[in-house]
Design an enzyme around this catalytic site. Structure first.
Site, mmCIF file in Angstrom:
data_model
loop_
_atom_site.group_PDB
_atom_site.id
_atom_site.type_symbol
_atom_site.label_atom_id
_atom_site.label_comp_id
_atom_site.label_asym_id
_atom_site.label_seq_id
_atom_site.Cartn_x
_atom_site.Cartn_y
_atom_site.Cartn_z
ATOM 1 N N TYR A 154 20.102 1.418 34.490
ATOM 2 C CA TYR A 154 19.390 0.143 34.561
ATOM 3 C C TYR A 154 19.129 -0.329 33.136
ATOM 4 C CZ TYR A 154 15.703 -3.289 35.436
ATOM 5 O OH TYR A 154 14.956 -4.443 35.471
ATOM 6 N N ASP A 256 20.458 1.606 24.564
ATOM 7 C CA ASP A 256 19.274 1.056 25.222
ATOM 8 C C ASP A 256 18.210 2.149 25.160
ATOM 9 O OD1 ASP A 256 17.272 0.249 26.886
ATOM 10 O OD2 ASP A 256 18.578 -0.358 28.535
ATOM 11 N N LYS A 283 8.685 -1.199 26.073
ATOM 12 C CA LYS A 283 7.637 -0.242 26.447
ATOM 13 C C LYS A 283 6.790 0.279 25.270
ATOM 14 C CE LYS A 283 10.442 1.022 30.464
ATOM 15 N NZ LYS A 283 9.946 0.304 31.625
HETATM 16 C C1 LIG Z 1 16.414 1.520 30.079
HETATM 17 C C2 LIG Z 1 15.762 0.209 30.356
HETATM 18 N N1 LIG Z 1 16.272 -0.904 29.816
HETATM 19 C C3 LIG Z 1 15.708 -2.106 30.026
HETATM 20 C C4 LIG Z 1 14.581 -2.237 30.818
HETATM 21 C C5 LIG Z 1 13.975 -3.572 31.030
HETATM 22 O O1 LIG Z 1 12.721 -3.651 30.419
HETATM 23 P P1 LIG Z 1 11.627 -4.682 30.966
HETATM 24 O O2 LIG Z 1 11.139 -4.168 32.276
HETATM 25 O O3 LIG Z 1 10.572 -4.699 29.902
HETATM 26 O O4 LIG Z 1 12.323 -5.991 31.093
HETATM 27 C C6 LIG Z 1 14.028 -1.102 31.405
HETATM 28 C C7 LIG Z 1 12.839 -1.207 32.266
HETATM 29 O O5 LIG Z 1 12.391 -0.292 32.904
HETATM 30 C C8 LIG Z 1 14.629 0.148 31.176
HETATM 31 O O6 LIG Z 1 14.138 1.272 31.718
#
Ligand SMILES: Cc1ncc(COP(=O)(O)O)c(C=O)c1O
Length: 446
Positions: A154, A256, A283
């Site tokens: 994700y 990521d 986060k």
């Molecule tokens: C690995 C990863 N990338 C991107 C995101 C997206 O972040 P946000 O929820 O702040 O949009 C998340 C969210 O949980 C994530 O776990």
């Protein structure tokens, strides 16, 4: 006869009448009462009124030990005094301005100092925006369109990567060359056509896919620790292989680290010793306030530089680098010393090993994945290393454990993933292991 799950749900419902009432009220104005699917669960989620240290208090006054920390965000626990003080101080001066504030300068400095690949960084308000911008940068920089991501990863809620996140196995195709499967209706056909899907942690199969499509590939985006499959760490050779191949073929490598930044002082790239071209954050770096950030190589990041006229890539955002988030972010990063990461790593390792011992003792088909402060329960005897092995989880057992742990006074994510913060202790770890034992016993697994 009532099933173990029905029993856990009955106990849960009885203990949380105010949350149920709020949920019924919420359903009048939000679909399913919900505005964030990742924190919904059946029959209704808890409505939280207070977080302090490791403790969450719900609308019924129940207190539980929180192992979610807002999906890995709150690495110093709830309401750490240093962060609260910094935000309170900023409150005295204003919530947001139509200009940069001094704190954002310090924030950027802190990020670039600790993350090896960051020459420059930009701030946004979500991890979603971070991956969106990094992908856009890769396309603009390379002049190529296509992406490669791993099955079961994700990367946020935008079209380009809402593909093959949790694909139904009967649509997912060959394990070594997976299909590109839209996460849900509404994702554009173009997004699905513009992406190739690779098996996480299988460098041989992934290399084959990359070489086959090298001429069209702008970037490979990878999560060094796959959160969605249960905090599954990359094998070092997977990330090293991706770096070697993308370097050779002129493809950008995007990490990521929205979750994985949490695994060491300089993030996952520091932990693995692999340097990506671009990195996405979220986060932790906002200290509990809405946040995202992306950054990397000077020559790529300079595409956003407005000093010489209109930048190659445009990037606006009313709340980008806002002073409230910057204050929380600076206070958090300044408190996240290498010693704190050692503490988190040791505590995380202790938890994982105590859980493994428990499952061996009880002879239940369960495992634990994770690294550093991150962990997840796996309801399968198969070793989970990628999406296909993750998909062998017993979903009924997961639901029993999740609701059962709430009844025991512990909060995990609704996939039974969790993380420790700097205010968790060995006592919290032991109490969680005991609670897992209790749920398994009640459910007849032990
Ligand atoms: C690995 C990863 N990338 C991107 C995101 C997206 O972040 P946000 O929820 O702040 O949009 C998340 C969210 O949980 C994530 O776990």
């Amino acid at each position: 006869m009532t099933t173990p799950l029905e029993k856990e749900i009955a106990t849960y419902t009885e203990a949380n009448p105010r949350s149920e009432e709020l949920h019924n009220q919420a359903k009048n104005h939000m679909p399913g009462g919900d505005t964030r699917n990742s924190i919904f669960w059946d029959p209704f989620p808890l409505y939280v009124t207070d977080g302090n240290g490791t403790t969450l208090t719900d609308a019924d006054g129940n207190k539980r030990t929180d192992f979610v920390n807002n999906m890995t965000t709150l690495i110093l626990g709830h309401r750490p005094p240093e962060v609260v003080a910094a935000v309170a101080e900023q409150l005295e001066h204003g919530l947001s301005f139509p200009a940069p504030s001094p704190s954002v300068v310090r924030w950027a400095e802190l990020m670039c100092e600790r993350v090896p690949s960051l020459d420059k960084v930009r701030f946004v308000n979500t991890g979603t925006e971070a991956t969106l911008n990094a992908i856009r940068a890769a396309r603009a920089f390379t002049g190529k369109q296509k992406l490669l991501k791993c099955e079961g990863a994700y990367h946020g809620n935008h079209d380009a990567i809402q593909i093959s996140v949790v694909p139904p196995i009967d649509q997912a195709g060959d394990a070594e060359s997976p299909n590109s499967v839209k996460a849900f209706p509404g994702i554009s056909d173009t997004a699905a056509n513009d992406i190739y899907i690779a098996p996480f942690n299988d460098i041989v199969a992934t290399e084959k896919i990359i070489r086959e499509h090298a001429k069209e590939l702008a970037a490979v985006i990878v999560e060094p620790v796959n959160g969605q499959c249960g905090m599954v760490p990359s094998k070092p050779e997977f990330l090293e292989g991706l770096r070697r191949i993308t370097d050779e073929l002129g493809i950008l490598l995007i990490f990521d680290e929205v979750i994985a930044f949490r695994i060491s002082y300089g993030g996952a790239q520091d932990y693995y010793g692999v340097t990506p071209d671009l990195t996405c954050f979220g986060k932790v770096v906002g200290g509990g306030m809405p946040v995202g950030a992306f950054g990397g190589r000077e020559d790529i990041m300079s595409m956003w530089d407005p000093q010489e006229g209109t930048p190659t890539v445009q990037h606006a955002g009313t709340f980008n680098g806002n002073p409230m988030t910057a204050a929380a972010g600076v206070a958090t990063l300044e408190n996240l010393t290498p010693e704190k990461f050692d503490y988190l790593e040791n505590l995380g390792e202790s938890l994982r090993s105590k859980l493994r011992q428990l499952f061996a003792e009880l002879e239940v088909p369960m495992g634990v994945t994770g690294v550093a402060s991150l962990f997840a329960l796996q309801f399968t005897s198969t070793e989970v290393v990628d999406y296909r092995t993750f998909a062998t989880n017993d979903k009924d057992m997961l639901k029993i454990m999740f609701i059962g742990l709430l009844n025991e006074g512990f909060v995990m994510s609704n996939r039974c993933a969790g993380n420790v913060s700097t205010v968790h202790t060995e006592q919290d770890v032991d109490a969680l292991v005991q609670a897992v034992r209790n749920v398994l016993t009640r459910a007849g697994y032990a």
